[in-house]
Design a protein around this motif. Structure first.
Motif, short mmCIF file in Angstrom:
data_model
loop_
_atom_site.label_atom_id
_atom_site.label_comp_id
_atom_site.label_asym_id
_atom_site.label_seq_id
_atom_site.Cartn_x
_atom_site.Cartn_y
_atom_site.Cartn_z
N PHE A 73 2.20 -14.31 -3.53
CA PHE A 73 3.40 -13.60 -3.09
C PHE A 73 3.40 -12.14 -3.55
O PHE A 73 3.81 -11.25 -2.82
CB PHE A 73 4.66 -14.33 -3.55
CG PHE A 73 4.87 -15.62 -2.82
CD1 PHE A 73 5.15 -15.64 -1.46
CD2 PHE A 73 4.75 -16.83 -3.49
CE1 PHE A 73 5.31 -16.83 -0.77
CE2 PHE A 73 4.92 -18.03 -2.81
CZ PHE A 73 5.20 -18.03 -1.45
N GLY A 74 2.92 -11.89 -4.78
CA GLY A 74 2.81 -10.50 -5.24
C GLY A 74 1.84 -9.69 -4.39
O GLY A 74 2.13 -8.55 -4.03
N LEU A 75 0.70 -10.30 -4.04
CA LEU A 75 -0.26 -9.61 -3.18
C LEU A 75 0.29 -9.40 -1.77
O LEU A 75 0.02 -8.37 -1.14
CB LEU A 75 -1.58 -10.39 -3.11
CG LEU A 75 -2.41 -10.38 -4.39
CD1 LEU A 75 -3.56 -11.37 -4.29
CD2 LEU A 75 -2.94 -8.98 -4.68
N HIS A 76 1.08 -10.34 -1.27
CA HIS A 76 1.70 -10.17 0.04
C HIS A 76 2.54 -8.90 0.07
O HIS A 76 2.41 -8.08 0.97
CB HIS A 76 2.56 -11.39 0.38
CG HIS A 76 3.43 -11.18 1.58
ND1 HIS A 76 2.95 -11.29 2.87
CD2 HIS A 76 4.73 -10.82 1.69
CE1 HIS A 76 3.93 -11.02 3.71
NE2 HIS A 76 5.02 -10.74 3.02
N TYR A 77 3.40 -8.74 -0.94
CA TYR A 77 4.25 -7.55 -0.98
C TYR A 77 3.45 -6.27 -1.24
O TYR A 77 3.77 -5.22 -0.69
CB TYR A 77 5.37 -7.72 -2.00
CG TYR A 77 6.43 -8.68 -1.51
CD1 TYR A 77 7.20 -8.38 -0.39
CD2 TYR A 77 6.63 -9.89 -2.14
CE1 TYR A 77 8.16 -9.25 0.07
CE2 TYR A 77 7.59 -10.78 -1.69
CZ TYR A 77 8.35 -10.46 -0.57
OH TYR A 77 9.29 -11.34 -0.12
N LEU A 78 2.40 -6.37 -2.03
CA LEU A 78 1.55 -5.21 -2.26
C LEU A 78 0.86 -4.78 -0.97
O LEU A 78 0.81 -3.59 -0.64
CB LEU A 78 0.50 -5.52 -3.34
CG LEU A 78 -0.50 -4.40 -3.62
CD1 LEU A 78 0.20 -3.23 -4.32
CD2 LEU A 78 -1.64 -4.91 -4.46
N PHE A 79 0.33 -5.75 -0.23
CA PHE A 79 -0.36 -5.43 1.03
C PHE A 79 0.61 -4.86 2.06
O PHE A 79 0.22 -4.02 2.87
CB PHE A 79 -1.04 -6.67 1.61
CG PHE A 79 -2.21 -7.17 0.79
CD1 PHE A 79 -2.82 -6.36 -0.15
CD2 PHE A 79 -2.68 -8.46 0.96
CE1 PHE A 79 -3.88 -6.83 -0.92
CE2 PHE A 79 -3.75 -8.93 0.21
CZ PHE A 79 -4.35 -8.12 -0.73
N GLU A 80 1.84 -5.29 2.05
CA GLU A 80 2.82 -4.75 2.99
C GLU A 80 3.31 -3.37 2.57
O GLU A 80 3.69 -2.57 3.41
CB GLU A 80 4.01 -5.71 3.13
CG GLU A 80 3.70 -6.96 3.92
CD GLU A 80 3.34 -6.68 5.36
OE1 GLU A 80 3.87 -5.72 5.97
OE2 GLU A 80 2.50 -7.43 5.89
N ALA A 81 3.30 -3.11 1.26
CA ALA A 81 3.79 -1.82 0.77
C ALA A 81 2.79 -0.69 1.02
O ALA A 81 3.18 0.45 1.24
CB ALA A 81 4.11 -1.90 -0.71
N LEU A 82 1.49 -1.02 1.00
CA LEU A 82 0.46 -0.01 1.22
C LEU A 82 0.02 -0.07 2.67
O LEU A 82 0.08 -1.13 3.31
CB LEU A 82 -0.72 -0.26 0.28
CG LEU A 82 -0.39 -0.14 -1.21
CD1 LEU A 82 -1.59 -0.51 -2.06
CD2 LEU A 82 0.08 1.28 -1.53
N PRO A 83 -0.45 1.04 3.23
CA PRO A 83 -0.83 1.05 4.65
C PRO A 83 -2.00 0.10 4.93
O PRO A 83 -2.88 -0.08 4.09
CB PRO A 83 -1.21 2.50 4.92
CG PRO A 83 -1.40 3.13 3.60
CD PRO A 83 -0.65 2.32 2.59
#
Length: 187
Positions: A73-83
């Motif tokens: 879940f943390g990586l999901h939000y990280l991937f969505e936050a960065l282009p």
């Protein structure tokens, strides 16, 4: 028993590789585009730091699953936050909903990966315990390969014709045959 040096680093690296690969694949399938290289590298660094901190001793399934799913879940939000790769705009974290299908995919994928990682964790610690008792790593590797190659049920060995082996009658298969000198009788 604690793990130090290469064993700790390699276990943390395997956890990071599995966690990151699962997250990138799920994100690529769901979003339709691959996360950018900086997002993947940032995620790898964050997961590696957590995995290294936890790799000091043997971990059980509940902790492995909790950390793996939390990292998903943390990586999901990280991937969505960065282009994403090929996209130049950034997405705001607050505007990224987490659809139920993606939640389920992260949960199921995380639990299956955690089961697999727990099996590897148990095998790695078994090998480390063997090495601590003085069993060489090559002998341990030989044993693992032997158990994979040799089938569990081996064919019966041919009976020598020069020496007959006493076998119980078919109906008496579970009877006890005692060999040795006769017991002293009270005669």
């Amino acid at each position: 028993m604690t793990s130090q040096g290469f064993a700790r680093e390699s276990r943390a690296g395997v956890f990071t590789l599995v966690c990151l690969s699962l997250s990138v694949v799920l994100h690529t399938v769901a979003a339709g585009s691959t996360p950018s290289a900086p997002a993947i590298l940032a995620g790898a660094g964050l997961v590696l730091v957590v995995a290294f901190a936890l790799a000091g001793r043997e971990r059980r399934f509940p902790l492995i699953a909790t950390v793996l799913i939390g990292a998903q879940f943390g990586l999901h939000y990280l991937f969505e936050a960065l282009p994403h790769a090929g996209h130049h705009g950034e997405a705001a974290i607050a505007s990224v909903p987490l659809p139920p299908g993606m939640v389920l995919a992260h949960l199921v994928g995380g639990l299956l990966a955690a089961l697999w990682l727990r099996g590897g964790e148990a095998a790695a610690w078994r090998l480390l315990r063997w090495m601590a008792r003085g069993v060489s790593p090559l002998r341990g590797l030989w044993f693992v390969l032997w158990t994979l190659v040799v089938p569990a049920s081996r064919p019966a060995l041919p009976v020598s014709t020069t020496r007959a082996i006493a076998r119980p009658a078919p109906g008496w298969r579970h009877s006890v045959i005692r060999r040795g000198p006769p017991a002293l009788s009270a005669a």
